[in-house]
Design a protein around this motif. Structure first.
Motif, short mmCIF file in Angstrom:
data_model
loop_
_atom_site.label_atom_id
_atom_site.label_comp_id
_atom_site.label_asym_id
_atom_site.label_seq_id
_atom_site.Cartn_x
_atom_site.Cartn_y
_atom_site.Cartn_z
N LEU A 161 -68.75 -36.06 -105.78
CA LEU A 161 -69.24 -36.40 -104.45
C LEU A 161 -69.52 -37.90 -104.40
O LEU A 161 -70.22 -38.43 -105.26
CB LEU A 161 -70.52 -35.61 -104.16
N HIS A 162 -68.96 -38.58 -103.41
CA HIS A 162 -69.12 -40.04 -103.33
C HIS A 162 -70.58 -40.43 -103.17
O HIS A 162 -71.05 -41.38 -103.80
CB HIS A 162 -68.30 -40.60 -102.16
N SER A 163 -71.29 -39.71 -102.33
CA SER A 163 -72.73 -39.97 -102.13
C SER A 163 -73.36 -38.73 -101.51
O SER A 163 -72.66 -37.81 -101.06
CB SER A 163 -72.95 -41.19 -101.22
N ASN A 164 -74.69 -38.72 -101.46
CA ASN A 164 -75.40 -37.56 -100.89
C ASN A 164 -75.07 -37.35 -99.42
O ASN A 164 -75.25 -36.25 -98.89
CB ASN A 164 -76.91 -37.74 -101.06
N PHE A 165 -74.61 -38.39 -98.75
CA PHE A 165 -74.23 -38.29 -97.34
C PHE A 165 -73.26 -37.14 -97.10
O PHE A 165 -73.30 -36.46 -96.07
CB PHE A 165 -73.60 -39.63 -96.91
N TYR A 166 -72.37 -36.91 -98.07
CA TYR A 166 -71.29 -35.93 -97.88
C TYR A 166 -71.72 -34.49 -98.12
O TYR A 166 -70.91 -33.57 -97.94
CB TYR A 166 -70.11 -36.29 -98.79
N GLU A 167 -72.97 -34.28 -98.50
CA GLU A 167 -73.43 -32.91 -98.73
C GLU A 167 -73.36 -32.06 -97.46
O GLU A 167 -73.25 -30.84 -97.53
CB GLU A 167 -74.86 -32.92 -99.27
N LYS A 168 -73.40 -32.70 -96.30
CA LYS A 168 -73.36 -31.94 -95.04
C LYS A 168 -71.97 -31.37 -94.76
O LYS A 168 -71.79 -30.59 -93.83
CB LYS A 168 -73.82 -32.81 -93.88
N TYR A 169 -70.98 -31.76 -95.57
CA TYR A 169 -69.63 -31.23 -95.41
C TYR A 169 -69.35 -30.13 -96.45
O TYR A 169 -68.22 -29.95 -96.89
CB TYR A 169 -68.60 -32.36 -95.57
N ARG A 170 -70.39 -29.42 -96.80
CA ARG A 170 -70.31 -28.46 -97.91
C ARG A 170 -69.14 -27.47 -97.77
O ARG A 170 -68.40 -27.23 -98.72
CB ARG A 170 -71.62 -27.68 -98.03
N ASP A 171 -68.97 -26.90 -96.58
CA ASP A 171 -67.90 -25.91 -96.39
C ASP A 171 -66.52 -26.54 -96.62
O ASP A 171 -65.63 -25.92 -97.21
CB ASP A 171 -67.97 -25.31 -94.98
N ASP A 172 -66.36 -27.76 -96.15
CA ASP A 172 -65.08 -28.44 -96.34
C ASP A 172 -64.87 -28.81 -97.80
O ASP A 172 -63.74 -28.75 -98.31
CB ASP A 172 -65.01 -29.70 -95.46
N ILE A 173 -65.94 -29.19 -98.48
CA ILE A 173 -65.85 -29.50 -99.92
C ILE A 173 -65.35 -28.28 -100.68
O ILE A 173 -64.45 -28.36 -101.51
CB ILE A 173 -67.22 -29.95 -100.47
N LEU A 174 -65.94 -27.12 -100.36
CA LEU A 174 -65.53 -25.88 -101.03
C LEU A 174 -64.08 -25.54 -100.73
O LEU A 174 -63.33 -25.08 -101.60
CB LEU A 174 -66.44 -24.73 -100.59
N ARG A 175 -63.66 -25.78 -99.48
CA ARG A 175 -62.28 -25.48 -99.10
C ARG A 175 -61.30 -26.40 -99.83
O ARG A 175 -60.28 -25.94 -100.37
CB ARG A 175 -62.10 -25.64 -97.58
N VAL A 176 -61.60 -27.70 -99.86
CA VAL A 176 -60.72 -28.65 -100.55
C VAL A 176 -60.64 -28.31 -102.03
O VAL A 176 -59.56 -28.30 -102.64
CB VAL A 176 -61.23 -30.10 -100.36
N ASN A 177 -61.80 -28.01 -102.61
CA ASN A 177 -61.83 -27.65 -104.03
C ASN A 177 -60.97 -26.42 -104.29
O ASN A 177 -60.24 -26.34 -105.29
CB ASN A 177 -63.28 -27.38 -104.45
N LYS A 178 -61.02 -25.46 -103.38
CA LYS A 178 -60.23 -24.24 -103.51
C LYS A 178 -58.74 -24.54 -103.45
O LYS A 178 -57.94 -23.98 -104.22
CB LYS A 178 -60.61 -23.25 -102.40
#
Length: 642
Positions: A161-178
């Motif tokens: 994660l680049h910074s804590n700012f991106y934590e609000k994109y959690r669902d997208d993070i999980l999708r990209v990771n998948k």
């Protein structure tokens, strides 16, 4: 030229789709930039919730991130969610071991802002930085972007994660990771762990080389195969039967590309394909041709991979043969024959048919019978499939559920069909981004194929098929005898050279195996966790350095070009472990000795597998090479008589 213009120009060739999106942005409206005295220290605030991208000063956070990444110092690739202001990615390449950074950013405007702040043009041009807008990310789109040498390090994969700012994109993070892990999974499953298929393919390829060269090239087919604007690809899924009456009505106005399994079904229905594809190397595939008549085969182009079995070729009683090389290592080795290559990157005859239709350049490519899932009645194949409608048996432990055609719930599929599905989606993604080809899934059943338009076949027949003139037959030309003779001689020379490469590597790997065996026996009585107490760093490093020389010989140049893919099923899964341990820290003597020892132990198995594989491969080449030599001699005798 501004920083942004330089970055945008670099991005144009790497990611044309993202380039086009960014070209439409003229200013930032959702995010505000605070320069703080320098562009590298610029903070960015989301105006919708007033959250800053960096909680501390950007430079301090960047230094903190760099420090936290010290344990990844030997990693050749890193993956980040979030672009930030771009400065971090400039600094990361102070590490000489890092070769590539993959960046996934959900906000298009943040990419725009970062590319205005930081000059990353050199890194983008050299593919050191590979940038994605996350809404475009699928396992298919990643396949051509994440490098093979980085995929092999998948065991060390982490999405940072680049910074804590991106934590609000959690669902997208999980999708990209998948999607990233799905790509890794696809590659692992595609590799397999048995070289039997590879040996069979090699045997057939050498045996079929003369037949391939005597018949038209793939280039010839792609140049002359477009006899209509639209092509219909006929697969053998459970939904096929309901589409055949419509196909029969329009058969004179579309190019029909059938997979081999659908051929007997089409003859029974009185529908004649223009092209038939086969990709399998097994003899059983020949049954599809055995079950069709000579009269029916007349005028059909049989587009086959050059690894098909002789039984299949013997059962083609009429029509035009056209054999092609697949986009694999040992086929690329024969670059002089590239007019016969390259096709068959997917894993099924239907994948190959779609790839061929794409190369020919049809305006519309229409899929029918492409269920890639069990039918509602539990069937796996179409009615009248010669091996039965239930050829593929249900396996509740391995079967999976995926999105259905039209987005209407889920359908049951197999892991093999999922590989076929990925093969489709990968090529469709490329077509959608780089061509004007329209891909229509008119199966009206089975799995959803992302990237296609889902339209009922009856509607397709009305809206997309021109009926102002009937199609003509595909007519292909072959090379003259003099050219064929020259190509046969060159092929024979290349195979002779491949044998020499094999003998030399076999000798090197055998010698290395003996040295590794000696040092392992020397310390085998000790527990591996205590190896640092007994083995000397200098001693283990000397062996590891010798291993590196053998690996460089293996992976450098011509040897890998011919043998790499043939041997890979035996060593690729081992290479994943080797790759993982190669990037682990070596900050102390203890860590260095343990790491060296791991490399030594892994390469004991590696050398055994390489020598075993080479023994089998060389036997196949030595057994089949006389076929090619006989053909060369035949042409030479005919030339002498003339």
């Amino acid at each position: 030229m501004t920083i942004y213009e330089k970055n945008l120009r670099a991005l144009r060739s790497q990611n044309p789709n993202l380039y086009n999106k960014l070209s439409k942005i003229t200013t930032n409206s959702k995010f505000e930039v605070f320069a703080n005295g320098s562009l590298s220290d610029a903070n960015i605030v989301d105006l919708t919730d007033h959250q800053p991208l960096y909680e501390a000063t950007p430079r301090k956070e960047t230094e903190s991130i760099l420090k936290s990444l010290d344990r990844y110092r030997l990693y050749p690739a890193l993956y980040f969610y979030g672009m930030g202001n771009g400065y971090l990615y400039k600094r990361l390449f102070d590490n000489r071991f890092l070769k590539t950074v993959y960046i996934f950013e959900p906000e298009l405007e943040l990419i725009y802002v970062a590319l205005n702040l930081t000059d990353l043009s050199n890194e983008i041009n050299s593919d050191k930085i590979v940038l994605f807008h996350t809404e475009d990310v699928t396992s298919g789109s990643l396949m051509g972007s994440i490098k093979g040498q980085d995929i092999i390090h998948f065991k060390g994969y982490t999405l940072h994660l680049h910074s804590n700012f991106y934590e609000k994109y959690r669902d997208d993070i999980l999708r990209v990771n998948k999607e990233v892990t799905k790509l890794f999974s696809y590659q692992i499953n595609a590799t397999g762990n048995d070289i039997t298929d590879e040996l069979l393919g090699l045997e057939h390829f050498i045996q079929n080389l003369p037949t391939m060269l005597k018949n038209p090239t793939l280039h010839e087919l792609t140049q002359k195969g477009k006899i209509t604007d639209s092509a219909v690809i006929v697969a053998t899924g459970p939904s096929l039967a309901k589409q055949l009456p419509i196909l029969k009505e329009i058969q004179d106005y579309v190019t029909i590309i059938s997979v081999d399994a659908s051929l007997p079904i089409l003859e029974k229905e009185g529908i004649k394909p223009d092209i038939v594809t086969s990709i399998e190397r097994i003899a059983l595939t020949g049954k599809f041709y055995e079950k069709t008549s000579k009269a029916f085969q007349k005028d059909i182009v049989f587009a086959l991979t050059a690894i098909v079995d002789q039984e299949l070729l013997d059962n083609i009683k009429a029509g035009q043969l056209q054999l092609s090389m697949r986009p694999t290592g040992n086929h690329y080795y024969f670059m002089e024959l590239d007019e016969w290559g390259y096709i068959g990157i997917g894993m099924s005859a239907a994948n190959m048919a779609y790839e061929l239709a794409s190369k020919i350049g049809f305006e519309n490519i229409i899929l029918i019978g492409q269920d890639l899932a069990y039918g509602k009645d539990g069937s796996s194949h179409a009615k009248d499939h010669i091996f039965g409608e239930d050829e593929v048996k249900h396996n509740d432990q391995k079967d999976d559920y995926i999105e259905a055609y039209g987005g209407e719930g889920k359908v049951k599929t197999t892991w093999v069909w999922k590989l076929f599905l990925s093969g489709y989606e990968n090529v469709i993604q490329v077509n959608n981004q780089n061509t004007k080809i329209v891909t229509i899934n008119a199966t009206e059943g089975g799995a959803r194929i992302r990237g296609t338009k889902e339209i009922p076949f009856r509607e397709v027949a009305k809206k997309y098929i021109r009926k102002d003139r009937k199609k003509e037959k595909i007519k292909l030309d072959s090379y003259d005898d003099a050219t064929i003779e020259a190509l046969l001689k060159k092929s024979d020379e290349k195979i002779t050279h491949a044998l020499t490469l094999g003998y030399n590597m076999q000798k090197s790997a055998t010698k290395m195996l003996k040295e590794i065996t000696q040092i392992i026996r020397k310390y085998q009585k000790y527990d591996i966790s205590d190896i640092h107490r007994y083995a000397k760093e200098k001693e283990t490093k000397k062996v590891v350095d010798k291993i590196a020389k053998v690996r460089n010989k293996y992976y450098g140049g011509e040897f890998e070009s011919f043998y790499g893919l043939l041997i890979s099923p035996l060593i690729t899964h081992l290479e994943y472990d080797i790759a993982y341990w190669s990037i682990q820290p070596e900050r102390s003597q203890r860590e260095r000795i343990h790491k060296n020892w791991r490399m030594i132990v892994f390469h004991h198995e590696w050398c055994m597998r390489v020598t075993t594989a080479l023994e089998s491969i060389i036997k196949v080449i030595e057994a089949k090479k006389p076929i090619l030599e006989k053909e060369v001699a035949h042409y030479s005798e005919e030339e002498a008589l003339v």
